[in-house]
Design a protein around this motif. Structure first.
Motif, short mmCIF file in Angstrom:
data_model
loop_
_atom_site.label_atom_id
_atom_site.label_comp_id
_atom_site.label_asym_id
_atom_site.label_seq_id
_atom_site.Cartn_x
_atom_site.Cartn_y
_atom_site.Cartn_z
N VAL A 7 24.80 48.92 29.14
CA VAL A 7 24.45 49.18 30.54
C VAL A 7 22.98 48.87 30.78
CG1 VAL A 7 24.32 50.91 32.39
CG2 VAL A 7 26.16 51.03 30.70
N SER A 9 20.40 49.58 33.91
CA SER A 9 20.19 50.19 35.23
C SER A 9 18.96 49.56 35.87
CB SER A 9 20.01 51.70 35.12
OG SER A 9 21.19 52.30 34.63
N LYS A 31 31.37 45.82 41.89
CA LYS A 31 32.55 46.31 41.16
C LYS A 31 32.98 47.66 41.70
CE LYS A 31 34.36 47.06 36.54
NZ LYS A 31 34.09 46.91 35.11
N ARG A 33 31.29 51.36 43.99
CA ARG A 33 30.19 52.10 44.62
C ARG A 33 30.37 53.58 44.32
NH1 ARG A 33 27.31 49.34 49.47
NH2 ARG A 33 26.09 51.21 49.21
N THR A 40 27.80 49.44 40.97
CA THR A 40 27.88 48.64 39.75
C THR A 40 28.29 47.23 40.14
OG1 THR A 40 30.16 49.30 39.31
CG2 THR A 40 28.42 50.59 38.25
N ASP A 42 29.99 43.46 39.05
CA ASP A 42 30.95 42.82 38.16
C ASP A 42 30.19 41.81 37.31
OD1 ASP A 42 33.41 42.33 37.08
OD2 ASP A 42 34.11 41.08 38.74
N MET A 47 27.10 46.16 31.70
CA MET A 47 27.28 46.64 33.06
C MET A 47 25.91 46.70 33.74
SD MET A 47 28.59 50.32 34.51
CE MET A 47 30.14 50.24 33.64
N VAL A 49 23.94 48.37 36.80
CA VAL A 49 23.98 49.45 37.77
C VAL A 49 22.75 49.32 38.66
CG1 VAL A 49 23.96 51.95 38.13
CG2 VAL A 49 25.15 50.98 36.15
N GLU A 51 20.64 51.30 41.44
CA GLU A 51 20.49 52.66 41.95
C GLU A 51 19.25 52.75 42.82
OE1 GLU A 51 20.25 57.29 40.47
OE2 GLU A 51 20.98 55.76 39.09
#
Length: 115
Positions: A7, A9, A31, A33, A40, A42, A47, A49, A51
């Motif tokens: 991940v 972020s 991908k 919410r 996130t 796709d 991944m 993210v 924010e």
């Protein structure tokens, strides 16, 4: 210990503006919410993210390192002298996490998915 960075972020000032860039300009698709402040993307790799941050905070990128047992890893990191940003792991939408700082002050999230 197997380490991975599943991940990434990205903390942004304005989520809708960021989605315009990441989806409209770069070509990612949303991908999922999570409310009005988290989305996130796709992606075939880690991944991503996005924010939205609170006023007064700085945008930044924070990698997440996945572990099997975040509580055990938190104890190990504390014993090794790591700077923990919270005293205990805490829940997040996909599991449990703790945030630490590296020797240059960069934040790293240590995550356990589903736990």
């Amino acid at each position: 210990m197997d380490l991975s960075v599943p991940v990434m972020s990205i903390y942004v000032r304005d989520l809708e503006e960021a989605l315009g860039f990441y989806c409209g300009t770069l070509g990612f698709a949303v991908k999922q919410r999570y409310g009005a402040c988290i989305a996130t993307l796709d992606n075939a790799g880690a991944m991503i993210v996005l924010e939205e941050i609170e006023d007064g905070k700085e945008p930044r990128v924070v990698p997440a390192i996945a572990v099997a047992d975040v509580r055990a890893e938190c104890a190990r990191l504390a014993a090794a002298g790591a700077t923990l940003l919270t005293p205990e792991p805490h829940p997040f939408p996909a599991g449990t996490m703790i945030s630490i700082l590296d020797t240059s002050g960069n934040q790293l999230d240590i995550v356990q998915f589903g736990g």
